[in-house]
Design a protein around this motif. Structure first.
Motif, PDB file in Angstrom:
ATOM      1  N   SER A 263      36.818  44.791  35.201  1.00 50.93           N
ATOM      2  CA  SER A 263      36.177  45.364  36.378  1.00 50.93           C
ATOM      3  C   SER A 263      36.498  46.851  36.496  1.00 50.93           C
ATOM      4  CB  SER A 263      36.649  44.641  37.635  1.00 50.93           C
ATOM      5  OG  SER A 263      38.032  44.935  37.871  1.00 50.93           O
TER       6      SER A 263
ATOM      7  N   HIS B 183      37.972  48.098  39.031  1.00 46.77           N
ATOM      8  CA  HIS B 183      39.341  48.149  39.562  1.00 46.77           C
ATOM      9  C   HIS B 183      40.362  48.052  38.431  1.00 46.77           C
ATOM     10  CE1 HIS B 183      42.845  47.499  41.997  1.00 46.77           C
ATOM     11  NE2 HIS B 183      42.958  46.218  41.671  1.00 46.77           N
TER      12      HIS B 183
ATOM     13  N   GLU C 105      42.233  38.894  38.008  1.00 49.65           N
ATOM     14  CA  GLU C 105      40.871  38.658  38.484  1.00 49.65           C
ATOM     15  C   GLU C 105      40.225  37.463  37.787  1.00 49.65           C
ATOM     16  OE1 GLU C 105      39.750  43.238  39.828  1.00 49.65           O
ATOM     17  OE2 GLU C 105      39.139  42.518  37.842  1.00 49.65           O
TER      18      GLU C 105
ATOM     19  N   SER D  73      40.418  37.955  42.472  1.00 45.53           N
ATOM     20  CA  SER D  73      40.846  39.279  42.935  1.00 45.53           C
ATOM     21  C   SER D  73      42.335  39.430  42.698  1.00 45.53           C
ATOM     22  CB  SER D  73      40.534  39.467  44.424  1.00 45.53           C
ATOM     23  OG  SER D  73      41.355  38.624  45.214  1.00 45.53           O
ATOM     24  N   GLU D  74      42.783  40.672  42.610  1.00 42.62           N
ATOM     25  CA  GLU D  74      44.212  40.891  42.401  1.00 42.62           C
ATOM     26  C   GLU D  74      45.018  40.462  43.616  1.00 42.62           C
ATOM     27  OE1 GLU D  74      47.314  44.249  40.667  1.00 42.62           O
ATOM     28  OE2 GLU D  74      45.388  44.898  41.518  1.00 42.62           O
ATOM     29  N   SER D  75      44.496  40.715  44.804  1.00 43.32           N
ATOM     30  CA  SER D  75      45.222  40.316  46.008  1.00 43.32           C
ATOM     31  C   SER D  75      45.350  38.797  46.097  1.00 43.32           C
ATOM     32  CB  SER D  75      44.527  40.871  47.255  1.00 43.32           C
ATOM     33  OG  SER D  75      43.187  40.391  47.342  1.00 43.32           O
TER      34      SER D  75
END
Length: 403
Positions: free
Chosen positions: A85, A87, A127, A132-134
């Protein structure tokens, strides 16, 4: 200005030596360390082991743990490709210069995380596994609690600076041990010294694997707030230890201190084992499980119901400690021999097709406490790793050890 006399220079040198002998914890507020005997969990050295520290790239050990878990569960494989991604591509050094839209295979991601400590790759894995990383960071923290890493919180997959991303030397040693025990088939990656991706070869930051006798893994880490961290596993004199040093002022001084801790700790563990071993003949300290159970059946009074023998998949000949060679799977350490015998027999029962394995119980004394280790012995290295992997999938903790 003034000139130093020879006596003055000597005093300065002596003061320098004295300062170097002051404990690292006194000289460096970021310092923490722990050394654990991998076979029985005994703490051989600890300094600030439960103090909060920034894990830096030691974080990536948890990223790898969750990746290995996904592979064991069949959700990922070495050939799985993961999208890159925007990000992920934006992550700062260190990285492998991934670009948005690239596809990264798992087989390349693993050495990139270990050798290069690539931040962009950590995000790609996060991901791919959690969206998502969070979200992945929340999974990391939940897994930390499951592994009894109660003082660890993750906010990202890489270890890049975040004031809320904290751990302890003890928790990171626990993670190191669990990586070895839960996923032994992948442990060899932690000794990788280099890897090549897109025509570029990357060399490992972990110089200890190449330069320190017995060291065969694990991971280094650094951010300005943490200092130089390292988690290490070493096997010497038939003893394996896992150690963590945090807050080193330089990579070199950190590595030198780690070598010193390993030397002292393995020496101490070996000395304890030798003292314990001297207390009884080898034949009395090592008990082959099936023989013990069958003798109990033969010696039981006739009025009692016969006991069910352990599975006949292991040798029933007495084995002395000096006869041992090759590799073993350690199932655990217990306070009474019956528990150890039952655990070893249960492991043998689960691996009924591994006919050459011998379920054995060895008696050791650690810190004036007698313990009984349950092991499967008589294995080749690949057999031991495969057996431990199979037992782990069935929820049985184990560790591959060289005899």
């Amino acid at each position: 200005m003034f000139a130093l006399t020879r006596k003055g220079k000597t005093i300065i040198v002596l003061l320098g030596i004295l300062f170097s002998l002051i404990g690292p914890a006194q000289a460096n507020p970021r310092y923490a360390a722990i050394v654990i005997d991998a076979e029985n969990g005994a703490v051989l050295h600890a300094a600030n082991a439960d103090a909060s520290r920034y894990p830096a790239s030691l974080t990536k050990m948890m990223t790898l743990y969750l990746l290995f878990e996904a592979m064991e569960q069949g959700r990922m494989s070495l050939n799985t490709t993961m999208p890159v991604s925007a990000h992920a591509a934006s992550m700062p050094q260190t990285n492998i210069s991934l670009r948005k839209g690239d596809q990264l295979r798992v087989r390349d991601a693993i050495p990139a995380l270990i050798v290069r400590s690539a931040n962009d790759v950590a995000v790609v894995v996060a991901e791919a596994l959690a969206g998502s990383e969070s979200g992945f960071a929340r999974r990391m923290t939940a897994k930390a609690r499951e592994l009894k890493m109660y003082n660890t919180t993750f906010r990202n997959a890489s270890g890049l600076p975040d004031n809320q991303q904290i751990s302890t030397a003890r928790d990171l040693a626990t993670l190191s041990l669990r990586l070895m025990k839960d996923y032994p088939a992948y442990y060899h990656y932690f000794s990788t010294s280099s890897f090549t991706y897109q025509g570029r070869t990357y060399r490992s930051h972990n110089r200890m694997v190449q330069n320190s006798p017995g060291v065969d893994g694990m991971k280094t880490g650094y951010i300005r707030a943490s200092g130089f961290n390292v988690a290490t596993s070493a096997l010497r004199e038939d003893r394996r230890v896992v150690a963590v040093v945090m807050g080193g002022k330089t990579a070199q001084s950190r590595d030198q201190h780690m070598v010193s801790l390993i030397d002292r700790s393995i020496g101490r563990a070996t000395q304890v084992a030798r003292v314990s071993a001297a207390g009884a003949p080898a034949a009395e300290r090592l008990v082959v499980s099936t023989r013990t159970v069958r003798q109990t059946v033969r010696q039981a009074p006739q009025t009692q119901a016969p006991q069910t023998p352990a599975p006949a998949v292991v040798a029933v000949q007495p084995v002395s400690l000096t006869d041992n060679s090759g590799w073993a799977v350690q199932i655990g350490s217990f306070r009474v021999p019956e528990q150890a015998r039952d655990r070893a027999s249960d492991a043998a029962r689960r691996l009924g097709d591994l006919a050459q394995a011998q379920a054995a119980v060895t008696e050791v004394e650690i810190s004036n406490r007698k313990l009984f280790r349950a092991r499967l012995i008589g294995l080749e290295e690949n057999q031991a790793k495969s057996a431990c992997q199979r037992l782990s999938r069935q929820g049985m903790d184990c560790l591959v050890v060289r005899l």
